[in-house]
Scaffold this motif. Sequence first.
Motif, PDB file in Angstrom:
ATOM      1  N   LYS A   1      12.135 -16.001  -5.831  1.00 46.86           N
ATOM      2  CA  LYS A   1      12.209 -17.468  -5.816  1.00 46.86           C
ATOM      3  C   LYS A   1      12.102 -18.002  -7.238  1.00 46.86           C
ATOM      4  CE  LYS A   1       9.973 -17.793  -1.319  1.00 46.86           C
ATOM      5  NZ  LYS A   1       8.793 -18.299  -0.613  1.00 46.86           N
ATOM      6  N   PRO A   2      12.855 -19.064  -7.549  1.00 40.69           N
ATOM      7  CA  PRO A   2      12.789 -19.632  -8.898  1.00 40.69           C
ATOM      8  C   PRO A   2      11.602 -20.598  -9.058  1.00 40.69           C
ATOM      9  CG  PRO A   2      14.427 -20.811  -7.610  1.00 40.69           C
ATOM     10  CD  PRO A   2      13.898 -19.698  -6.732  1.00 40.69           C
ATOM     11  N   TYR A   3      11.013 -20.577 -10.239  1.00 42.91           N
ATOM     12  CA  TYR A   3       9.900 -21.475 -10.562  1.00 42.91           C
ATOM     13  C   TYR A   3      10.092 -22.037 -11.961  1.00 42.91           C
ATOM     14  CZ  TYR A   3       7.295 -19.660  -6.585  1.00 42.91           C
ATOM     15  OH  TYR A   3       6.902 -19.319  -5.312  1.00 42.91           O
ATOM     16  N   CYS A   4       9.640 -23.266 -12.173  1.00 45.75           N
ATOM     17  CA  CYS A   4       9.586 -23.797 -13.527  1.00 45.75           C
ATOM     18  C   CYS A   4       8.488 -23.020 -14.265  1.00 45.75           C
ATOM     19  CB  CYS A   4       9.305 -25.299 -13.527  1.00 45.75           C
ATOM     20  SG  CYS A   4       7.676 -25.793 -12.911  1.00 45.75           S
ATOM     21  N   LYS A   5       8.548 -23.023 -15.571  1.00 48.92           N
ATOM     22  CA  LYS A   5       7.587 -22.246 -16.355  1.00 48.92           C
ATOM     23  C   LYS A   5       6.154 -22.727 -16.125  1.00 48.92           C
ATOM     24  CE  LYS A   5      10.762 -20.525 -19.754  1.00 48.92           C
ATOM     25  NZ  LYS A   5      10.627 -19.100 -19.531  1.00 48.92           N
ATOM     26  N   PHE A   6       5.958 -24.020 -15.957  1.00 55.14           N
ATOM     27  CA  PHE A   6       4.612 -24.551 -15.744  1.00 55.14           C
ATOM     28  C   PHE A   6       4.005 -24.000 -14.448  1.00 55.14           C
ATOM     29  CE2 PHE A   6       1.762 -27.601 -13.743  1.00 55.14           C
ATOM     30  CZ  PHE A   6       0.782 -27.685 -14.720  1.00 55.14           C
ATOM     31  N   HIS A   7       4.707 -24.137 -13.336  1.00 53.92           N
ATOM     32  CA  HIS A   7       4.144 -23.684 -12.063  1.00 53.92           C
ATOM     33  C   HIS A   7       4.074 -22.164 -11.956  1.00 53.92           C
ATOM     34  CE1 HIS A   7       4.820 -27.883 -10.606  1.00 53.92           C
ATOM     35  NE2 HIS A   7       3.553 -27.633 -10.329  1.00 53.92           N
ATOM     36  N   PHE A   8       5.008 -21.457 -12.588  1.00 54.70           N
ATOM     37  CA  PHE A   8       4.905 -20.009 -12.620  1.00 54.70           C
ATOM     38  C   PHE A   8       3.600 -19.600 -13.295  1.00 54.70           C
ATOM     39  CE2 PHE A   8       5.503 -15.867 -14.586  1.00 54.70           C
ATOM     40  CZ  PHE A   8       5.948 -15.120 -13.508  1.00 54.70           C
ATOM     41  N   GLY A   9       3.293 -20.246 -14.413  1.00 54.67           N
ATOM     42  CA  GLY A   9       2.040 -19.955 -15.114  1.00 54.67           C
ATOM     43  C   GLY A   9       0.815 -20.285 -14.287  1.00 54.67           C
ATOM     44  N   GLU A  10       0.833 -21.441 -13.655  1.00 52.19           N
ATOM     45  CA  GLU A  10      -0.302 -21.865 -12.834  1.00 52.19           C
ATOM     46  C   GLU A  10      -0.530 -20.931 -11.645  1.00 52.19           C
ATOM     47  OE1 GLU A  10      -2.507 -24.581 -13.212  1.00 52.19           O
ATOM     48  OE2 GLU A  10      -1.640 -24.522 -15.225  1.00 52.19           O
ATOM     49  N   LEU A  11       0.535 -20.435 -11.073  1.00 57.62           N
ATOM     50  CA  LEU A  11       0.411 -19.625  -9.858  1.00 57.62           C
ATOM     51  C   LEU A  11       0.242 -18.130 -10.107  1.00 57.62           C
ATOM     52  CD1 LEU A  11       3.217 -21.330  -7.752  1.00 57.62           C
ATOM     53  CD2 LEU A  11       0.756 -21.518  -7.368  1.00 57.62           C
ATOM     54  N   PHE A  12       0.925 -17.584 -11.117  1.00 60.78           N
ATOM     55  CA  PHE A  12       1.044 -16.135 -11.189  1.00 60.78           C
ATOM     56  C   PHE A  12       0.534 -15.467 -12.465  1.00 60.78           C
ATOM     57  CE2 PHE A  12       4.636 -17.799  -8.611  1.00 60.78           C
ATOM     58  CZ  PHE A  12       4.147 -17.414  -7.377  1.00 60.78           C
ATOM     59  N   LEU A  13       0.340 -16.199 -13.531  1.00 57.30           N
ATOM     60  CA  LEU A  13      -0.117 -15.569 -14.768  1.00 57.30           C
ATOM     61  C   LEU A  13      -1.639 -15.444 -14.798  1.00 57.30           C
ATOM     62  CD1 LEU A  13       2.159 -17.202 -17.497  1.00 57.30           C
ATOM     63  CD2 LEU A  13       2.373 -14.953 -16.432  1.00 57.30           C
ATOM     64  N   PRO A  14      -2.156 -14.453 -15.525  1.00 55.98           N
ATOM     65  CA  PRO A  14      -3.613 -14.359 -15.662  1.00 55.98           C
ATOM     66  C   PRO A  14      -4.139 -15.576 -16.415  1.00 55.98           C
ATOM     67  CG  PRO A  14      -2.507 -12.775 -17.099  1.00 55.98           C
ATOM     68  CD  PRO A  14      -1.452 -13.412 -16.260  1.00 55.98           C
ATOM     69  N   LYS A  15      -5.383 -15.927 -16.135  1.00 54.44           N
ATOM     70  CA  LYS A  15      -5.995 -17.113 -16.751  1.00 54.44           C
ATOM     71  C   LYS A  15      -7.043 -16.706 -17.789  1.00 54.44           C
ATOM     72  CE  LYS A  15      -3.792 -19.582 -13.656  1.00 54.44           C
ATOM     73  NZ  LYS A  15      -2.938 -18.598 -13.048  1.00 54.44           N
ATOM     74  N   CYS A  16      -7.168 -17.527 -18.798  1.00 59.56           N
ATOM     75  CA  CYS A  16      -8.190 -17.324 -19.822  1.00 59.56           C
ATOM     76  C   CYS A  16      -9.571 -17.521 -19.188  1.00 59.56           C
ATOM     77  CB  CYS A  16      -7.967 -18.317 -20.953  1.00 59.56           C
ATOM     78  SG  CYS A  16      -9.292 -18.361 -22.176  1.00 59.56           S
ATOM     79  N   PHE A  17     -10.505 -16.660 -19.519  1.00 58.66           N
ATOM     80  CA  PHE A  17     -11.858 -16.764 -18.965  1.00 58.66           C
ATOM     81  C   PHE A  17     -12.527 -18.075 -19.367  1.00 58.66           C
ATOM     82  CE2 PHE A  17     -16.447 -16.160 -19.277  1.00 58.66           C
ATOM     83  CZ  PHE A  17     -16.734 -15.801 -17.969  1.00 58.66           C
ATOM     84  N   ALA A  18     -12.328 -18.501 -20.613  1.00 56.26           N
ATOM     85  CA  ALA A  18     -13.013 -19.691 -21.128  1.00 56.26           C
ATOM     86  C   ALA A  18     -12.380 -20.998 -20.656  1.00 56.26           C
ATOM     87  CB  ALA A  18     -13.049 -19.655 -22.652  1.00 56.26           C
ATOM     88  N   CYS A  19     -11.076 -21.171 -20.899  1.00 59.91           N
ATOM     89  CA  CYS A  19     -10.454 -22.470 -20.617  1.00 59.91           C
ATOM     90  C   CYS A  19      -9.724 -22.527 -19.279  1.00 59.91           C
ATOM     91  CB  CYS A  19      -9.501 -22.858 -21.741  1.00 59.91           C
ATOM     92  SG  CYS A  19      -7.988 -21.868 -21.810  1.00 59.91           S
ATOM     93  N   LYS A  20      -9.545 -21.375 -18.637  1.00 63.83           N
ATOM     94  CA  LYS A  20      -8.883 -21.268 -17.325  1.00 63.83           C
ATOM     95  C   LYS A  20      -7.395 -21.597 -17.343  1.00 63.83           C
ATOM     96  CE  LYS A  20     -12.909 -20.459 -15.483  1.00 63.83           C
ATOM     97  NZ  LYS A  20     -13.572 -19.455 -16.259  1.00 63.83           N
ATOM     98  N   LYS A  21      -6.794 -21.732 -18.514  1.00 70.00           N
ATOM     99  CA  LYS A  21      -5.357 -21.985 -18.618  1.00 70.00           C
ATOM    100  C   LYS A  21      -4.609 -20.655 -18.585  1.00 70.00           C
ATOM    101  CE  LYS A  21      -5.794 -26.233 -21.238  1.00 70.00           C
ATOM    102  NZ  LYS A  21      -5.522 -26.912 -22.511  1.00 70.00           N
ATOM    103  N   PRO A  22      -3.345 -20.689 -18.131  1.00 70.77           N
ATOM    104  CA  PRO A  22      -2.570 -19.445 -18.074  1.00 70.77           C
ATOM    105  C   PRO A  22      -2.354 -18.844 -19.464  1.00 70.77           C
ATOM    106  CG  PRO A  22      -1.468 -21.182 -16.846  1.00 70.77           C
ATOM    107  CD  PRO A  22      -2.602 -21.819 -17.581  1.00 70.77           C
ATOM    108  N   ILE A  23      -2.397 -17.543 -19.512  1.00 69.89           N
ATOM    109  CA  ILE A  23      -2.079 -16.830 -20.746  1.00 69.89           C
ATOM    110  C   ILE A  23      -0.578 -16.592 -20.703  1.00 69.89           C
ATOM    111  CG2 ILE A  23      -2.436 -14.717 -22.059  1.00 69.89           C
ATOM    112  CD1 ILE A  23      -5.269 -14.646 -20.788  1.00 69.89           C
ATOM    113  N   THR A  24       0.143 -17.310 -21.557  1.00 66.74           N
ATOM    114  CA  THR A  24       1.595 -17.325 -21.455  1.00 66.74           C
ATOM    115  C   THR A  24       2.294 -16.337 -22.376  1.00 66.74           C
ATOM    116  OG1 THR A  24       1.727 -19.109 -23.064  1.00 66.74           O
ATOM    117  CG2 THR A  24       1.649 -19.717 -20.728  1.00 66.74           C
ATOM    118  N   ASP A  25       1.583 -15.773 -23.312  1.00 69.23           N
ATOM    119  CA  ASP A  25       2.224 -14.783 -24.164  1.00 69.23           C
ATOM    120  C   ASP A  25       1.252 -13.646 -24.424  1.00 69.23           C
ATOM    121  OD1 ASP A  25       0.474 -16.082 -25.858  1.00 69.23           O
ATOM    122  OD2 ASP A  25       1.840 -16.174 -27.534  1.00 69.23           O
ATOM    123  N   VAL A  26       1.797 -12.559 -24.820  1.00 69.81           N
ATOM    124  CA  VAL A  26       0.973 -11.393 -25.109  1.00 69.81           C
ATOM    125  C   VAL A  26       0.979 -11.206 -26.608  1.00 69.81           C
ATOM    126  CG1 VAL A  26       0.695  -8.922 -24.770  1.00 69.81           C
ATOM    127  CG2 VAL A  26       1.564 -10.339 -22.918  1.00 69.81           C
TER     128      VAL A  26
END
Length: 83
Positions: free
Chosen positions: A47-72
């Motif tokens: 299924k297609p997702y915009c980058k924002f919702h893909f990050g919110e739903l499926f990417l790992p989150k930062c322990f401190a700020c809880k935002k998606p980690i979008t790059d390695v």
Amino acid sequence: MIIILFFVCVKPIFALGKEWHPQCFVCSHPSCDRVLDPNDFETHDGKPYCKFHFGELFLPKCFACKKPITDVSFILILFTEVD
């Protein structure tokens, strides 16, 4: 009575191995109706997702700020012996 019909031919886009009307290729998140660029989107379970919702739903989150980690990022630490 005269009825005039106009048909607008919209070239379909090709994404995920399928043809889509451009206005139908939208983010799969239930609350998002963002039309996606066929060259700039993410997928999950086919299924297609915009980058924002893909990050919110499926990417790992930062322990401190809880935002998606979008790059390695790789950090190389060099150790040198000190005599």
